[in-house]
Motif scaffolding. Structure first.
Motif, short mmCIF file in Angstrom:
data_model
loop_
_atom_site.label_atom_id
_atom_site.label_comp_id
_atom_site.label_asym_id
_atom_site.label_seq_id
_atom_site.Cartn_x
_atom_site.Cartn_y
_atom_site.Cartn_z
N GLN A 1 46.37 96.50 -104.97
CA GLN A 1 46.89 95.18 -104.56
C GLN A 1 48.41 95.14 -104.62
O GLN A 1 49.06 94.56 -103.75
CB GLN A 1 46.29 94.07 -105.42
N ALA A 2 48.98 95.76 -105.64
CA ALA A 2 50.45 95.80 -105.77
C ALA A 2 51.06 96.60 -104.63
O ALA A 2 52.12 96.22 -104.10
CB ALA A 2 50.84 96.39 -107.12
N LEU A 3 50.41 97.67 -104.23
CA LEU A 3 50.88 98.47 -103.10
C LEU A 3 50.83 97.65 -101.82
O LEU A 3 51.78 97.66 -101.02
CB LEU A 3 50.05 99.75 -102.98
N GLN A 4 49.74 96.92 -101.62
CA GLN A 4 49.60 96.04 -100.46
C GLN A 4 50.72 94.99 -100.46
O GLN A 4 51.36 94.75 -99.44
CB GLN A 4 48.23 95.35 -100.49
N ALA A 5 50.98 94.39 -101.61
CA ALA A 5 52.03 93.37 -101.72
C ALA A 5 53.40 93.98 -101.42
O ALA A 5 54.23 93.34 -100.76
CB ALA A 5 52.02 92.75 -103.11
N ALA A 6 53.65 95.20 -101.87
CA ALA A 6 54.94 95.85 -101.62
C ALA A 6 55.17 96.02 -100.12
O ALA A 6 56.28 95.78 -99.62
CB ALA A 6 55.00 97.21 -102.32
N VAL A 7 54.13 96.39 -99.39
CA VAL A 7 54.26 96.54 -97.95
C VAL A 7 54.51 95.18 -97.30
O VAL A 7 55.43 95.03 -96.48
CB VAL A 7 53.02 97.22 -97.34
N GLU A 8 53.72 94.18 -97.68
CA GLU A 8 53.88 92.86 -97.08
C GLU A 8 55.23 92.23 -97.42
O GLU A 8 55.78 91.47 -96.63
CB GLU A 8 52.74 91.94 -97.53
N GLU A 9 55.78 92.56 -98.58
CA GLU A 9 57.09 92.04 -98.98
C GLU A 9 58.23 92.91 -98.47
O GLU A 9 59.39 92.63 -98.75
CB GLU A 9 57.15 91.91 -100.51
N ARG A 10 57.87 93.99 -97.77
CA ARG A 10 58.84 94.91 -97.19
C ARG A 10 59.73 95.50 -98.29
O ARG A 10 60.92 95.65 -98.12
CB ARG A 10 59.67 94.19 -96.13
N ASP A 11 59.11 95.86 -99.40
CA ASP A 11 59.82 96.36 -100.57
C ASP A 11 59.63 97.88 -100.69
O ASP A 11 58.67 98.36 -101.31
CB ASP A 11 59.31 95.64 -101.82
N ALA A 12 60.54 98.63 -100.11
CA ALA A 12 60.44 100.09 -100.11
C ALA A 12 60.53 100.67 -101.52
O ALA A 12 59.90 101.68 -101.83
CB ALA A 12 61.51 100.70 -99.21
N ASP A 13 61.33 100.04 -102.41
CA ASP A 13 61.44 100.53 -103.78
C ASP A 13 60.11 100.43 -104.51
O ASP A 13 59.69 101.37 -105.19
CB ASP A 13 62.51 99.74 -104.56
N ALA A 14 59.44 99.27 -104.39
CA ALA A 14 58.14 99.09 -105.05
C ALA A 14 57.10 100.02 -104.46
O ALA A 14 56.26 100.57 -105.19
CB ALA A 14 57.69 97.63 -104.93
N LEU A 15 57.15 100.22 -103.15
CA LEU A 15 56.21 101.14 -102.50
C LEU A 15 56.40 102.55 -103.04
O LEU A 15 55.44 103.20 -103.45
CB LEU A 15 56.41 101.10 -100.99
N GLU A 16 57.63 102.99 -103.09
CA GLU A 16 57.91 104.33 -103.60
C GLU A 16 57.51 104.45 -105.07
O GLU A 16 57.01 105.49 -105.51
CB GLU A 16 59.39 104.67 -103.42
N GLY A 17 57.69 103.39 -105.84
CA GLY A 17 57.32 103.39 -107.25
C GLY A 17 55.83 103.55 -107.48
O GLY A 17 55.41 104.03 -108.53
#
Length: 148
Positions: A39-55
Motif C-alpha cells: 500500500q505504501a508503494l502504491q501511495a508513493a506512485v500516486e503521490e509521485r514520490d520517487a524518493d519513497a518509491l526508491e526507498g
C-alpha cells in the motif's frame, strides 16, 4: 485492612495468555506488514514520490529487462514528468510467504493524465518478490505484463 494476593491455579496461565495476546496485537504479522508495504508503494506512485518509491526497493532490485533500482526510479520520474496525475488501482493480492521472503501477485490498473480525467490507462498482471530485512519488507523483483 490488609490486601492478600489472589492465589488461583488457573490465574497464572490466564494472565500469561492475556499478556501473549496483547504482545501479539502490538505488532502486525508478516503478511499484514507486507500488505502495508505494498500500500505504501502504491501511495508513493500516486503521490509521485520517487524518493519513497526508491526507498521501498531493495538495493539489489531487479525488474524486466535488467531494470535496476536506479532505473526504476528514472522510469517513475519520467512517468511523473509526463503525467501530472497518476493513479494506481490494485486488484486482490495473492500473498505467498516463505520465511523472510514472499511472492505477491495482483492486477494493477495504471492511469495518467494532465487533468482530472486520465489521458492513458493500462491494465497489467504483476508478480513481485519481496524480502524482509529487520522487520521491513523490500521489493526485490517485479514483472509486469500488459493485459488485454
Amino acid at each position: 485492612m490488609q490486601v492478600r494476593p489472589i492465589r488461583s491455579p488457573t490465574l497464572g496461565p490466564l494472565l500469561l495468555t492475556a499478556a501473549l495476546a496483547l504482545a501479539a496485537c502490538a505488532r502486525p504479522g508478516p503478511e499484514q506488514r507486507l500488505r502495508e508495504s505494498l500500500q505504501a508503494l502504491q501511495a508513493a506512485v500516486e503521490e509521485r514520490d520517487a524518493d519513497a518509491l526508491e526507498g521501498a526497493l531493495a538495493e539489489d532490485f531487479i525488474g524486466p529487462g535488467g531494470l535496476d533500482r536506479a532505473g526504476a526510479r528514472r522510469l517513475a520520474q519520467a512517468s511523473f514528468l509526463r503525467y501530472r496525475h497518476v493513479g494506481v488501482s490494485l486488484g486482490p493480492a495473492d500473498v505467498r510467504l516463505r520465511g523472510d521472503r514472499a511472492e505477491v501477485s495482483f492486477t494493477a490498473a495504471l492511469t495518467g493524465g494532465s487533468g482530472r480525467l486520465p489521458d492513458a490507462a493500462r491494465l497489467y498482471a504483476v508478480r513481485t518478490g519481496w524480502r524482509e530485512v529487520e522487520g521491513e519488507w523490500r521489493l526485490v523483483s517485479a514483472e509486469w505484463t500488459p493485459r488485454s
